[in-house]
Design an enzyme around this catalytic site. Structure first.
Site, PDB file in Angstrom:
ATOM      1  N   SER A 197      11.548 -33.102 116.057  1.00 12.64           N
ATOM      2  CA  SER A 197      10.175 -33.397 116.012  1.00 12.64           C
ATOM      3  C   SER A 197       9.335 -32.166 116.252  1.00 12.64           C
ATOM      4  O   SER A 197       7.960 -32.458 116.404  1.00 12.64           O
ATOM      5  CB  SER A 197      10.025 -34.443 117.471  1.00 12.64           C
ATOM      6  OG  SER A 197      10.320 -35.881 116.831  1.00 12.64           O
ATOM      7  N   LYS A 204       6.513 -28.832 122.737  1.00 16.82           N
ATOM      8  CA  LYS A 204       6.692 -29.733 121.758  1.00 16.82           C
ATOM      9  C   LYS A 204       8.209 -29.831 121.964  1.00 16.82           C
ATOM     10  O   LYS A 204       8.974 -28.840 121.867  1.00 16.82           O
ATOM     11  CB  LYS A 204       6.276 -29.833 120.517  1.00 16.82           C
ATOM     12  CG  LYS A 204       6.532 -30.973 119.545  1.00 16.82           C
ATOM     13  CD  LYS A 204       5.737 -32.254 120.040  1.00 16.82           C
ATOM     14  CE  LYS A 204       6.349 -33.489 119.300  1.00 16.82           C
ATOM     15  NZ  LYS A 204       7.324 -33.946 119.917  1.00 16.82           N
ATOM     16  N   SER A 243       5.055 -38.239 120.563  1.00 16.53           N
ATOM     17  CA  SER A 243       5.859 -37.836 119.273  1.00 16.53           C
ATOM     18  C   SER A 243       6.004 -39.061 118.379  1.00 16.53           C
ATOM     19  O   SER A 243       7.029 -39.066 117.663  1.00 16.53           O
ATOM     20  CB  SER A 243       7.200 -37.347 119.776  1.00 16.53           C
ATOM     21  OG  SER A 243       8.045 -36.668 118.813  1.00 16.53           O
ATOM     22  N   LYS A 285       6.256 -31.378 114.165  1.00 13.02           N
ATOM     23  CA  LYS A 285       5.089 -31.967 114.598  1.00 13.02           C
ATOM     24  C   LYS A 285       4.014 -30.917 114.665  1.00 13.02           C
ATOM     25  O   LYS A 285       2.710 -30.994 114.819  1.00 13.02           O
ATOM     26  CB  LYS A 285       4.925 -33.051 115.172  1.00 13.02           C
ATOM     27  CG  LYS A 285       5.590 -34.337 114.683  1.00 13.02           C
ATOM     28  CD  LYS A 285       6.308 -35.241 115.897  1.00 13.02           C
ATOM     29  CE  LYS A 285       6.766 -36.497 115.196  1.00 13.02           C
ATOM     30  NZ  LYS A 285       7.896 -37.033 116.093  1.00 13.02           N
TER      31      LYS A 285
END
Length: 417
Positions: A104, A274, A162, A107
């Protein structure tokens, strides 16, 4: 509404799995790109003990080979990098060019492109392909088909929770389709100097053709940090999405990064970041932290036992063993005027900067370094017209520790001087 959507996703996944494998109907477990440290459940791993260290833990950092450089910490991650985002000095590097699955943290690129191409005062309607184009069990804010959301709400869902469907929705809004957005992702990565990265979706769900490296991810994350809109979303800790035309209840979003203030693995100075996880990628984590005049960024890929403990060790190393120094302490930037005739020409060319300045130059070096011993290399930057800027790089035993534009001039001024 949430339960209805989850059941629909789960039933579709079961049917598809059974048809493809010939197995009878049963439970279906999907890999999760959730922002948890080591599992799709949202529970972070405990700090590793000597008994359960991974093989990667004993690998030395590549930067340990630099003469006079502080020895780096041992970490569980297979690949990692620690960078000063201002000077671009790489303080720690371990298998930084090894291909890994990003999960993820993909992103970050999705968010950067949305920030660069969308007006965050706008809004959108979630398509069915976005709302139901994700695997059951993966991270989501349970957006529904035809649900009306602002771009800001979608970005908060993307970066805090997320949400995989928000990645698809923002991709469609930015480029018209996910396929075109993926092309944009790869083009932007190349522009940022990434040489070993290929994206195949905007959310990081498992895909053999979706990979990056710690070095490339650092370039993407650094570029994103310098976008003010991105900083707003990546540093937000808590956000509420009020009831919408499809959801009668308020959604409460909490940043999954557990090193932020007041969280389970809180670290002094962490601004945001993140997280990501899939079974094949392991835990991945990008973290921004600031102390004094230094902003560090840590990228950790494929950490099996604990990306948070790895990141804490890297940040300790960076803040304790290095310092940022100003090479222009006794100098002030001096504006230099162009000739009146040059200003006229520049104005007609749309150039609104008729001055150039000598910029301040900073380096990040091991504590106690005599900056007069640094090696300096200069290069003239060109574009299609001609010379544009003079760039100086500074080195500590062949390791780049900082750079600066010696001159920032208009193109025409460069050609005239």
């Amino acid at each position: 509404m949430f339960r209805k959507k989850f059941l629909r996703l789960a039933v579709c996944a079961v049917l598809c799995t059974c048809m493809l494998t010939g197995q009878p109907y049963g439970l279906y477990a999907a890999s999760d790109t959730s922002a948890s440290d080591t599992s799709g459940t949202g529970t972070a791993a405990a700090t590793p003990t000597p008994e359960n260290h991974t093989q990667a833990y004993n690998e030395a950092a590549d930067t340990d080979a630099i003469e006079g450089w502080p020895e780096g910490p041992k970490i569980e991650a297979e690949s990692a990098i620690l960078m000063d985002v201002v000077t671009e000095a790489v303080l720690y590097s371990k298998n930084a060019d090894k291909q890994q699955y990003p999960a993820s943290i993909t992103k970050i690129m999705t968010a950067l492109l949305a920030c660069e191409n969308l007006d965050m005062n706008g809004s959108m309607v979630v398509s069915e392909s976005a709302a139901y184009g994700i695997e059951p069990g993966s991270s989501t804010i349970y957006a529904e088909t035809d649900e009306q959301l602002t771009y800001e709400q979608a970005m908060m869902g993307l970066m805090l929770e997320s949400a995989n469907e928000m990645a698809l929705a923002l991709a469609e809004e930015t480029s018209g389709s996910t396929k075109k957005f993926v092309e944009l992702m790869n083009r932007r990565a190349a522009q940022l100097g990434c040489t070993n990265t290929h994206f195949n979706n905007p959310n990081g769900l498992p895909d053999e053709t979706h990979y990056t490296t710690a070095n490339d991810m650092a370039k993407i994350a650094k570029a994103a940090w310098f976008n003010p809109l991105f900083r707003k979303f990546v540093t937000e800790d808590y956000y509420e999405i009020p009831p919408t035309n499809k959801q009668p209840e308020t959604r409460y979003l909490l940043n999954h990064h557990k090193m932020m203030a007041g969280r389970e693995y809180a670290y002094d100075g962490v601004l945001g970041g993140k997280t990501g996880y899939t079974d094949v990628a392991g835990s991945t984590l990008v973290t921004y932290a600031k102390r004094g005049n230094t902003i560090l960024m840590a990228v950790v890929l494929k950490s099996i036992n604990g990306a948070y403990s790895d990141t804490a060790a890297l940040l300790d190393y960076g803040f304790n063993c290095f310092e940022k120094k100003d090479l222009n302490l006794d100098k002030e930037p001096v504006p230099v005027k162009n000739l009146p005739s040059e200003k006229y020409i520049l104005k007609n060319c749309g150039n609104t900067f008729p001055f150039y300045y000598q910029r301040r130059v900073y380096v990040t070096v091991p504590v106690g370094t005599d900056v007069s011993s640094l090696a300096k290399r200069q290069a003239v930057l060109f574009n299609s017209v001609g010379p544009l800027r003079m760039k100086s790089k500074y080195y500590f035993n062949k390791q780049m520790v900082g750079w600066g534009m010696q001159y920032e001039r208009s193109i025409l001024t460069d050609l005239l001087l």
